[in-house]
Design an enzyme around this catalytic site. Structure first.
Site, PDB file in Angstrom:
ATOM      1  N   LYS A 177       0.860  -1.191   0.000  1.00 34.12           N
ATOM      2  CA  LYS A 177       0.000   0.000   0.000  1.00 34.12           C
ATOM      3  C   LYS A 177       0.895   1.239   0.000  1.00 34.12           C
ATOM      4  O   LYS A 177       1.995   1.183   0.540  1.00 34.12           O
ATOM      5  CB  LYS A 177      -0.914   0.008   1.236  1.00 34.12           C
ATOM      6  CG  LYS A 177      -1.784  -1.229   1.406  1.00 34.12           C
ATOM      7  CD  LYS A 177      -2.964  -1.239   0.494  1.00 34.12           C
ATOM      8  CE  LYS A 177      -3.712  -2.572   0.545  1.00 34.12           C
ATOM      9  NZ  LYS A 177      -4.901  -2.645  -0.268  1.00 34.12           N
ATOM     10  N   LYS A 203       2.673  -8.781  -1.804  1.00 38.80           N
ATOM     11  CA  LYS A 203       1.837  -8.947  -2.995  1.00 38.80           C
ATOM     12  C   LYS A 203       1.517  -7.631  -3.653  1.00 38.80           C
ATOM     13  O   LYS A 203       1.300  -6.625  -2.987  1.00 38.80           O
ATOM     14  CB  LYS A 203       0.580  -9.689  -2.557  1.00 38.80           C
ATOM     15  CG  LYS A 203      -0.719  -9.085  -2.863  1.00 38.80           C
ATOM     16  CD  LYS A 203      -1.849  -9.968  -2.437  1.00 38.80           C
ATOM     17  CE  LYS A 203      -2.862 -10.116  -3.550  1.00 38.80           C
ATOM     18  NZ  LYS A 203      -3.399  -8.850  -4.019  1.00 38.80           N
ATOM     19  N   ASP A 205      -1.045  -5.258  -5.590  1.00 41.14           N
ATOM     20  CA  ASP A 205      -2.496  -5.148  -5.479  1.00 41.14           C
ATOM     21  C   ASP A 205      -3.121  -5.421  -6.844  1.00 41.14           C
ATOM     22  O   ASP A 205      -2.443  -5.497  -7.866  1.00 41.14           O
ATOM     23  CB  ASP A 205      -2.894  -3.783  -4.911  1.00 41.14           C
ATOM     24  CG  ASP A 205      -4.023  -3.932  -3.890  1.00 41.14           C
ATOM     25  OD1 ASP A 205      -4.869  -4.818  -4.077  1.00 41.14           O
ATOM     26  OD2 ASP A 205      -4.053  -3.157  -2.911  1.00 41.14           O
ATOM     27  N   GLU A 206      -4.459  -5.565  -6.837  1.00 45.97           N
ATOM     28  CA  GLU A 206      -5.134  -6.010  -8.059  1.00 45.97           C
ATOM     29  C   GLU A 206      -4.946  -5.040  -9.211  1.00 45.97           C
ATOM     30  O   GLU A 206      -4.922  -5.455 -10.375  1.00 45.97           O
ATOM     31  CB  GLU A 206      -6.623  -6.257  -7.789  1.00 45.97           C
ATOM     32  CG  GLU A 206      -7.491  -5.036  -7.448  1.00 45.97           C
ATOM     33  CD  GLU A 206      -7.326  -4.548  -6.019  1.00 45.97           C
ATOM     34  OE1 GLU A 206      -6.682  -5.256  -5.221  1.00 45.97           O
ATOM     35  OE2 GLU A 206      -7.820  -3.449  -5.702  1.00 45.97           O
ATOM     36  N   HIS A 295      -6.091 -13.146  -7.602  1.00 47.94           N
ATOM     37  CA  HIS A 295      -6.878 -12.147  -6.864  1.00 47.94           C
ATOM     38  C   HIS A 295      -8.262 -12.117  -7.506  1.00 47.94           C
ATOM     39  O   HIS A 295      -8.375 -12.031  -8.721  1.00 47.94           O
ATOM     40  CB  HIS A 295      -6.195 -10.782  -6.965  1.00 47.94           C
ATOM     41  CG  HIS A 295      -6.833  -9.732  -6.108  1.00 47.94           C
ATOM     42  ND1 HIS A 295      -8.115  -9.287  -6.324  1.00 47.94           N
ATOM     43  CD2 HIS A 295      -6.365  -9.057  -5.034  1.00 47.94           C
ATOM     44  CE1 HIS A 295      -8.404  -8.366  -5.409  1.00 47.94           C
ATOM     45  NE2 HIS A 295      -7.366  -8.206  -4.618  1.00 47.94           N
ATOM     46  N   LYS A 335     -12.709  -6.533   6.427  1.00 50.60           N
ATOM     47  CA  LYS A 335     -13.500  -5.392   5.968  1.00 50.60           C
ATOM     48  C   LYS A 335     -14.473  -5.743   4.831  1.00 50.60           C
ATOM     49  O   LYS A 335     -15.314  -4.932   4.475  1.00 50.60           O
ATOM     50  CB  LYS A 335     -12.560  -4.266   5.502  1.00 50.60           C
ATOM     51  CG  LYS A 335     -11.799  -4.565   4.202  1.00 50.60           C
ATOM     52  CD  LYS A 335     -10.831  -3.452   3.793  1.00 50.60           C
ATOM     53  CE  LYS A 335     -10.059  -3.839   2.539  1.00 50.60           C
ATOM     54  NZ  LYS A 335      -9.032  -2.860   2.153  1.00 50.60           N
TER      55      LYS A 335
HETATM   56  O1  LIG Z   1      -5.935  -4.968  -1.035  1.00 47.25           O
HETATM   57  C1  LIG Z   1      -6.524  -5.838  -0.464  1.00 47.25           C
HETATM   58  C2  LIG Z   1      -6.522  -5.917   1.017  1.00 47.25           C
HETATM   59  O2  LIG Z   1      -5.810  -4.858   1.654  1.00 47.25           O
HETATM   60  P1  LIG Z   1      -5.795  -4.662   3.249  1.00 47.25           P
HETATM   61  O3  LIG Z   1      -5.110  -5.871   3.831  1.00 47.25           O
HETATM   62  O4  LIG Z   1      -5.033  -3.409   3.497  1.00 47.25           O
HETATM   63  O5  LIG Z   1      -7.227  -4.535   3.696  1.00 47.25           O
HETATM   64  C3  LIG Z   1      -7.179  -6.888  -1.320  1.00 47.25           C
HETATM   65  O6  LIG Z   1      -7.385  -6.399  -2.608  1.00 47.25           O
HETATM   66  C4  LIG Z   1      -8.461  -7.413  -0.767  1.00 47.25           C
HETATM   67  O7  LIG Z   1      -8.130  -8.320   0.225  1.00 47.25           O
HETATM   68  C5  LIG Z   1      -9.340  -8.171  -1.765  1.00 47.25           C
HETATM   69  O8  LIG Z   1     -10.445  -8.757  -1.168  1.00 47.25           O
HETATM   70  P2  LIG Z   1     -10.710 -10.326  -1.109  1.00 47.25           P
HETATM   71  O9  LIG Z   1      -9.507 -10.937  -0.491  1.00 47.25           O
HETATM   72  O10 LIG Z   1     -11.937 -10.478  -0.255  1.00 47.25           O
HETATM   73  O11 LIG Z   1     -10.928 -10.762  -2.500  1.00 47.25           O
HETATM   74 MG   LIG Z   2      -6.557  -4.838  -3.119  1.00 51.39          MG
END
Ligand SMILES: O=C(COP(=O)(O)O)[C@H](O)[C@H](O)COP(=O)(O)O
Ligand SMILES: [Mg+2]
Length: 486
Positions: A177, A203, A205-206, A295, A335
């Site tokens: 992040k 990782k 992010d998407e 993801h 969340k």
């Molecule tokens: O970026 C994050 C989590 O960031 P953080 O750990 O800061 O909240 C992921 O994209 C989500 O987990 C996806 O959701 P899911 O895993 O439900 O598909």
């Molecule tokens: Mg994400």
């Protein structure tokens, strides 16, 4: 439910014009599904005044051979065999106006080893059919003969653990992040700190692919430098999911090849690349000894609402066939959407060799996975060290626990965030292995560990009140038993 007069056969059936789907042969209440049939369970909500059996038969028809009128060319085919057969319609408990429709499909309707072909039938036209107010694909049962036409997870949980040399505990990860905007060098610093601090994985992010602020090669180079340095510093195998998602297959292959050249053990793709691209990358991963992380970006647009779309349990089943090794599957306590019982069903789809019917977890069928490898579920989204006892209890041991904000947001820095998570996890695993009631004693176990670990103390202090207690939208329809543990 069986209020209909039965299939019209012979000359009568092939008169020009329209006929109810139920009478065309798509409602066969006496049909006993064959072991080799594919079965789909739909939640059907017909428009006002539309008969539920006719609506369900229409779903069978439109997802297999039918169109809106009788066609004489049916007679040139083995139409009785190729017609999907709705054989059971039950009212959804507690939801007036909605029905569970069970539909069986002959195996010959599907190309072997192709999720694209399977989904073009099962979710092709039918979701837009006007007589339906809403439609949801709840679950599917695949015959072993069909399962065996798929490669399955490229690496699998067992071999992943062997390659990483990590056993007996969940793996730990973090999403870098902020999601967007870091330069390659700063990004690599986050990776290094998090891995050196004690995480197994970081990782992408998407939505990190190749943007003006950081082109993909820069990211890969700095990330792998970070991985190598963290491995040297810690003596442990480390990985970073390099997201190879791109606009074309050619670009994805190029990125994946570069990741391999740099020595990465894992690459990542997003669900939005599509089923065929996912299957291609799974084959690439198998050929190249690479773990493949998926993801589930985008899934909530169609998985979250109970009345319409596709349940994530179906997506998880498709992804196990398609061949990914990791799949985001929910955290329960974090969340994002994740009812405990429904989520448990997803985890069972990922990790078991056989799923028995378990209505309270949303699993409507027995499903054998016929020795296909297992997928490692990934719990990610708004979780932190203070929840470690709950996470271990709810999600078990074969899981990646990913703390993005919960590592990088640590007040003492990223490495401290990683240390907090690793110490919390190891304290909890030790307590579990000693036979302690770690679920109830969890907060105490963490507090005790924090006495000799300042980063954990700070993490517990900062995030102590953070929880996301909202109503789940995707809950099972059958009364769940008390929340079970893995
Ligand atoms: O970026 C994050 C989590 O960031 P953080 O750990 O800061 O909240 C992921 O994209 C989500 O987990 C996806 O959701 P899911 O895993 O439900 O598909
Ligand atoms: Mg994400």
């Amino acid at each position: 439910m069986n209020a209909h007069t039965g299939t019209v056969r012979g000359k009568e059936r092939y008169r020009s014009g329209t006929m109810e789907y139920a009478r065309m042969g798509y409602w066969e209440p006496d049909y006993v599904p064959k072991d080799t049939d594919v079965i789909a369970l739909f939640r059907v909500t017909p428009q006002e005044g539309v008969d539920p059996i006719e609506a369900s038969a229409a779903v069978a028809g439109e997802s297999s051979t039918a169109t809106w009128t009788v066609v004489w060319t049916d007679r040139l085919t083995a139409a009785e065999k190729y017609r999907a057969k709705c054989y059971r319609v039950d009212p959804v408990p507690g939801t007036p106006g909605s029905y569970f429709a069970y539909i069986a499909y002959d195996l010959d309707l599907f190309e072997p080893g192709s999720i694209a072909n399977l989904s073009a039938s099962i979710i092709g036209n039918v979701f837009g059919f006007k007589p339906l107010k809403a439609l949801r694909l709840e679950d599917m049962r695949f015959p072993v003969a069909y399962v065996k036409t798929f490669q399955g997870p490229a690496t699998g949980i067992v071999v992943e653990r062997e390659r990483l040399d990590k056993f007996g505990r969940p793996l730990l990860g973090a999403t870098v992040k902020p999601k967007l905007g870091l330069s390659g060098r700063n990004y690599g610093r986050v990776v290094y700190e998090a891995l050196k601090g004690g995480l197994d994985f970081t990782k992408d992010d998407e939505n990190i692919n190749s943007q003006p602020f950081m082109h993909w090669r820069d990211r890969f180079l700095y990330c792998m430098e970070a991985v190598n340095r963290a491995q040297a510093a810690s003596g442990e195998v480390k990985g970073t999911y390099l997201n190879v998602t791109a606009g074309t297959m050619e670009d994805m292959y190029e990125r994946a090849e570069f990741a391999k050249e740099l020595g990465s053990v894992i690459v990542m793709i997003d669900l939005v690349i599509g089923y065929t691209a996912i299957q291609s990358m799974a084959k690439w991963a198998r050929r190249n000894d690479m773990i493949l992380h998926l993801h589930r970006a985008g899934h909530s647009t169609y998985t979250r609402q109970k009345s319409h779309g596709v349940s994530f349990r179906v997506i998880a089943k498709w992804m196990r066939l398609a061949g990914v090794d990791h799949i985001h599957a929910g955290t329960v306590v974090g969340k994002l959407e994740g009812d405990p019982n429904t989520t448990r069903g997803y985890y069972d789809v990922c990790r078991e060799d056989f799923n028995p019917t378990m209505l309270e977890h949303g699993l409507f069928f027995d499903q054998s996975w016929a020795s296909l490898n297992k997928m490692m579920p990934v719990a990610s989204g708004g979780i932190h060290a203070g929840q470690m006892h709950q996470l271990l209890n709810l999600l078990g041991e074969d899981v990646v626990l990913q703390f993005g904000g919960g590592t990088i947001g640590h007040p003492m820095g990223i490495a401290a965030g990683a240390i907090a998570n690793r110490v919390a996890l190891e304290a909890m695993i030790l307590a579990r292995n000693e036979g302690r009631d770690y679920v109830h004693e969890g907060p105490e176990i963490l507090a005790r560990a924090a006495e000799t670990c300042t980063p954990l103390k700070a993490a517990l202090e900062v995030w102590k009140d953070v929880s996301f207690n909202y109503q789940s939208t995707d809950t099972p329809d059958f009364v769940p038993t008390a929340l079970e543990t893995v």
